[in-house]
Structure formats: structure tokens, C-alpha cells
Design a protein around this motif. Sequence first.
Motif, mmCIF file in Angstrom:
data_model
loop_
_atom_site.group_PDB
_atom_site.id
_atom_site.type_symbol
_atom_site.label_atom_id
_atom_site.label_comp_id
_atom_site.label_asym_id
_atom_site.label_seq_id
_atom_site.Cartn_x
_atom_site.Cartn_y
_atom_site.Cartn_z
ATOM 1 N N TRP A 140 30.998 19.641 -55.109
ATOM 2 C CA TRP A 140 29.667 20.187 -55.405
ATOM 3 C C TRP A 140 28.896 19.127 -56.188
ATOM 4 N N GLU A 141 27.889 18.556 -55.543
ATOM 5 C CA GLU A 141 27.036 17.547 -56.178
ATOM 6 C C GLU A 141 27.859 16.490 -56.909
ATOM 7 N N GLY A 142 28.857 15.958 -56.217
ATOM 8 C CA GLY A 142 29.622 14.842 -56.741
ATOM 9 C C GLY A 142 30.836 15.185 -57.559
ATOM 10 N N LEU A 143 31.143 16.489 -57.719
ATOM 11 C CA LEU A 143 32.327 16.913 -58.467
ATOM 12 C C LEU A 143 33.287 17.627 -57.530
ATOM 13 N N GLU A 144 34.536 17.198 -57.485
ATOM 14 C CA GLU A 144 35.502 17.837 -56.602
ATOM 15 C C GLU A 144 35.908 19.205 -57.153
ATOM 16 N N CYS A 145 36.149 20.133 -56.242
ATOM 17 C CA CYS A 145 36.516 21.489 -56.648
ATOM 18 C C CYS A 145 37.105 22.228 -55.457
ATOM 19 N N MET A 146 37.572 23.438 -55.714
ATOM 20 C CA MET A 146 37.937 24.387 -54.675
ATOM 21 C C MET A 146 36.774 25.365 -54.556
ATOM 22 N N ASN A 147 36.228 25.466 -53.352
ATOM 23 C CA ASN A 147 35.033 26.299 -53.191
ATOM 24 C C ASN A 147 35.065 26.964 -51.811
ATOM 25 N N TYR A 148 34.045 27.754 -51.545
ATOM 26 C CA TYR A 148 33.910 28.376 -50.234
ATOM 27 C C TYR A 148 33.977 27.300 -49.153
ATOM 28 N N SER A 149 34.625 27.621 -48.056
ATOM 29 C CA SER A 149 34.731 26.669 -46.964
ATOM 30 C C SER A 149 33.357 26.313 -46.430
ATOM 31 N N PRO A 150 33.112 25.031 -46.138
ATOM 32 C CA PRO A 150 31.928 24.700 -45.350
ATOM 33 C C PRO A 150 31.943 25.481 -44.041
ATOM 34 N N LEU A 151 30.775 25.686 -43.469
ATOM 35 C CA LEU A 151 30.708 26.477 -42.239
ATOM 36 C C LEU A 151 31.479 25.786 -41.114
ATOM 37 N N VAL A 152 31.346 24.467 -41.021
ATOM 38 C CA VAL A 152 32.189 23.655 -40.132
ATOM 39 C C VAL A 152 32.893 22.636 -41.022
ATOM 40 N N TYR A 153 34.220 22.587 -40.934
ATOM 41 C CA TYR A 153 35.014 21.844 -41.917
ATOM 42 C C TYR A 153 36.133 21.097 -41.223
ATOM 43 N N ALA A 154 36.294 19.826 -41.597
ATOM 44 C CA ALA A 154 37.438 19.034 -41.149
ATOM 45 C C ALA A 154 38.010 18.336 -42.361
ATOM 46 N N PHE A 155 39.291 18.539 -42.630
ATOM 47 C CA PHE A 155 39.945 17.980 -43.807
ATOM 48 C C PHE A 155 41.097 17.094 -43.363
ATOM 49 N N GLU A 156 41.038 15.819 -43.760
ATOM 50 C CA GLU A 156 42.093 14.861 -43.444
ATOM 51 C C GLU A 156 42.365 14.821 -41.943
ATOM 52 N N CYS A 157 41.301 14.695 -41.185
ATOM 53 C CA CYS A 157 41.403 14.640 -39.722
ATOM 54 C C CYS A 157 41.054 13.249 -39.209
ATOM 55 N N GLU A 158 41.496 12.996 -37.992
ATOM 56 C CA GLU A 158 41.207 11.751 -37.301
ATOM 57 C C GLU A 158 40.746 12.090 -35.892
ATOM 58 N N ASN A 159 39.722 11.367 -35.416
ATOM 59 C CA ASN A 159 39.202 11.600 -34.073
ATOM 60 C C ASN A 159 38.690 13.033 -33.923
ATOM 61 N N VAL A 160 37.560 13.310 -34.540
ATOM 62 C CA VAL A 160 36.937 14.624 -34.439
ATOM 63 C C VAL A 160 35.486 14.436 -34.033
ATOM 64 N N ALA A 161 34.961 15.434 -33.317
ATOM 65 C CA ALA A 161 33.588 15.324 -32.832
ATOM 66 C C ALA A 161 32.932 16.698 -32.783
ATOM 67 N N LEU A 162 31.620 16.668 -32.926
ATOM 68 C CA LEU A 162 30.777 17.848 -32.766
ATOM 69 C C LEU A 162 29.641 17.413 -31.854
ATOM 70 N N THR A 163 29.613 17.949 -30.626
ATOM 71 C CA THR A 163 28.697 17.449 -29.615
ATOM 72 C C THR A 163 28.025 18.602 -28.862
ATOM 73 N N GLY A 164 27.113 18.224 -27.972
ATOM 74 C CA GLY A 164 26.446 19.196 -27.113
ATOM 75 C C GLY A 164 25.005 19.414 -27.519
ATOM 76 N N ARG A 165 24.220 20.000 -26.627
ATOM 77 C CA ARG A 165 22.800 20.236 -26.885
ATOM 78 C C ARG A 165 22.532 21.658 -27.365
#
Length: 474
Positions: A140-165
Amino acid sequence: MPSFLSRRALLRAGLAMPVLAGCQSLMPKTAGTLPRTDVRVTAPFAMPAIAVPDFSVCPRFAITAFGAARDDQAATSAALARAIAAAHAAGGGVVVVPPGTWPTGPIHLKSHVALHVEEGATLLFSPDPRDYLPPVPTSWEGLECMNYSPLVYAFECENVALTGRGTLRARLDVWRLWYARPQAHMDALVALYGMACRDGVPVERRDMTTGQANLRPHFIQFNRCRHVLVEDVHIVDSPFWVLHPYLCRDIVIRRVDIAAHGHNNDGVDPEMSENVLVDGCTFDQGDDAVSVKSGRDRDAWRIGVPCRNIVMRRCRIKNGHQLMAIGSELSGGVENVFVDDCHFDHADSSVPSTINNLLYVKTNERRGGYVRNIHMTNVSATRIKGGVLAVETDVLYQWRTLVPTLERRLTPIEGLFVSGIRVDCAGFVCLVKGEAELPVRDVHLRDVAVRAVRGTPVVTEHVVGFENRADVPA
């Protein structure tokens, strides 16, 4: 992963894999067969090729085959999770959202998975904060914490994409109410700052989902990820920052259209990340179009990762506070930023301009970090409230009275290069306010033309090495 583990704990477990120097993270192993494409970017500094995943030969997993229903949020959420798991298990796959409106809760991506929202499709995200629990590692604004999940979330992932029109839309029923900052919210910010910057509380114990803290989640956050592609999607409304690559490497965000006018609705916030391209995007924002960050105060010094090699080009800005902001959360350092061929259009003289500055560097006595080698060229604007370049070193917002200065560290700022700028009307051309004990250094204005200036064109305080070739009215 049940909790956010420290690097020391991961090392003891034999799991830690370094990616960014000083980054406390567990990163996935390199993909076996998923191909990647190199995106090469010309910049006034050594810009590495950005490797992004290529899903063109991967199998496709339609969410309808996993039980998604247009009128059932629970069914669609479960179907998205099952389809993502199947694509991940296949070693690489594309999860397809077909035309129609699909209500859903949070979407958690996995490595080697692309979420493809087809033209005519809308992912409509739940407005209920309870749907975004349990809490996840975020910031949150530069401070790490445990909080509500982002609506779209990727944690420690590799090769991820969000595409389409297609469209990703946040329902703001509750988040809009949370835009306000009542006393309980401010108290929670003070508590989080104390845990992060004074008491050294482990991140997994900084739970900000209790009581009335009301720390809104990001719309899309890639947290400690590598090789990320966001392409073509339309994003509407947001609880908080819209697109947040955090502690990431190799990110391309192109042809994305964002319309989010809520509180703190920055468009793209690369934070403690490197090798980032924002290309051909349209920003219609309630805050900054792009804001480059690297964490806040002692929490960022703990992590010790700068934000570097950031390119924004060929973008159009309809609304926003700054075209490009640096900070104010920059305690890890920011270097090598290039803005090229971007344009702000505000043709209606009867409506106040929304852009404050084209390039704005902001910090304060608590941040430390550094800012260096920032370039802006070939940028135009009609009417702006502020100026072409602004640098301020005493920006604290509400934090000035919320918490005291625990440790004073000034921010060295040097190497700001601004050229090829055309503005019809501005409040000023350049405002640079450095510190007497640490002046701003090496500032260059070349081929900068502003037709009309409402105030004093150039104001400088505590600047060493200032070149002014701006063309302004007498």
C-alpha cells in the motif's frame, strides 16, 4: 504459499532464487518449452531486450468448458480458477473469456498462463471486499502488507499475460465509499507505517484487512513476476492503482486503454521493477498516467531494489494529474526513465485542465533513494495547470502530520533531460526546488516551446548545472 516468507527463511528451506539484486522473493524456475519474444526498445541508455511470453501455439481453455455462467459469480469464479489450473498444468495455455458479461471475484494467475478476454467480453468484478479474502502479500503506497487481493493478481509467477480486446470493469459500490479517508483509515496507515518503518514487523503479520482500515486493493498487480505481457485490454474503474508491476522484470504493457477516475487511480505504477515498456496506451485517469516508484522509507531500504529501465512511448493522455511522475515513493532509487512521443490533448477551453505537469519528480526528507538519468522528448500538450518540468523535495501530503521523521535521508537528483516539447498554455515552464545541502544537479531544457505562460516561466532553487534553452513569451 500460506504466508509471505522472508528471504532468510527461504534460504534455510533451500527455496530462494535471486532475480533482482536485494529482492526478497521466491521466484519460479524457468519454463521448459514456452517460447518468448524479445521486444527491443531504443532509449538514451542501455535498454536490455524485454522477453515476453508467446502463447500463440498454446492450447486454449474456454471458461465455459469449466462451468462459467453469465449470471452466476460463484460459478464463473470457480471456472476461471479451474481453467487457469488446467492451463498451468499443461505447461502453458490460454484461458479464454468469450463474449458476454461474466461476474467474478478475484482472479489469481499462475505461471505460463495467459488470460484472454475476447472482444465483446466483460469481466465484471465483485464490489464486496469479503470476496477478496483471505489477505495476500501486497503493498500500500510503498509499504508491504497483507491486504485484500488485487482484482487480478499474480504472485511469484513467470510467463503470464493478460490479453484481448475485451473489458475488465470494477464495480465501485463499496470501493467508492472507501475513497474517503476517515480517522479509522488514517489510524491504520499510521499503524502500518509503524510496523514497516519503526518496529520491523514481518510482512505476514501486517494484516490490514481487520477493522475499518479500508485499504483498497489494486486492480491488477503482478507481484515478484518475470516476463509479463498486458496487451489490448480495456480497463474501466478501479479501487486503487490500476496496473502495478511490483518487484518484476521484463514487462510489456501495450495498446491498453484505461478509464479510471477514482481516488488514487494511477494508470501504471512500475515499482522496484526493471525493463518495462508502456507503449501505445490511452490514459483517462483520476491520478497520474504513469508513476514510477521504488517503495517507502525503511521498508524500501530493507528490500533494496531500484526501479530502472522504464520506457513510456506513443501514449495518449486524456486526463490525469501528471503525464509522468517519479515518486514520491522512491526510497529504493529510480534510474533510466524515457518518455517519448506522448501527447496530452485538452482542447475544450471551457473545462479546466486536469494535467498538472508533464514530468514531475517528487520526494521528501524521509525517502532517501535517488533519481537519475530521466529523459523526456517529443511530448506535446494543449493546456496544463503546471509546467513542463517540476521537481519538489518537500512533498509529504498527509504524512507530514501523521507520523514524525524517523530517519532523515535526502534524495540525490541528477540528470534530467527534457527536449522537443510543445505546449500551448502552461502555468510555468520549469520549477525546481532542491535542498540547500543537496542541490538538484544537471538539468537540461532544450527545444522547449510554450506559447503562453500564466506565471513566472522558470523558478529554480538550489540547482547546480542548469541549462535553459526554453522558448517562452517575453
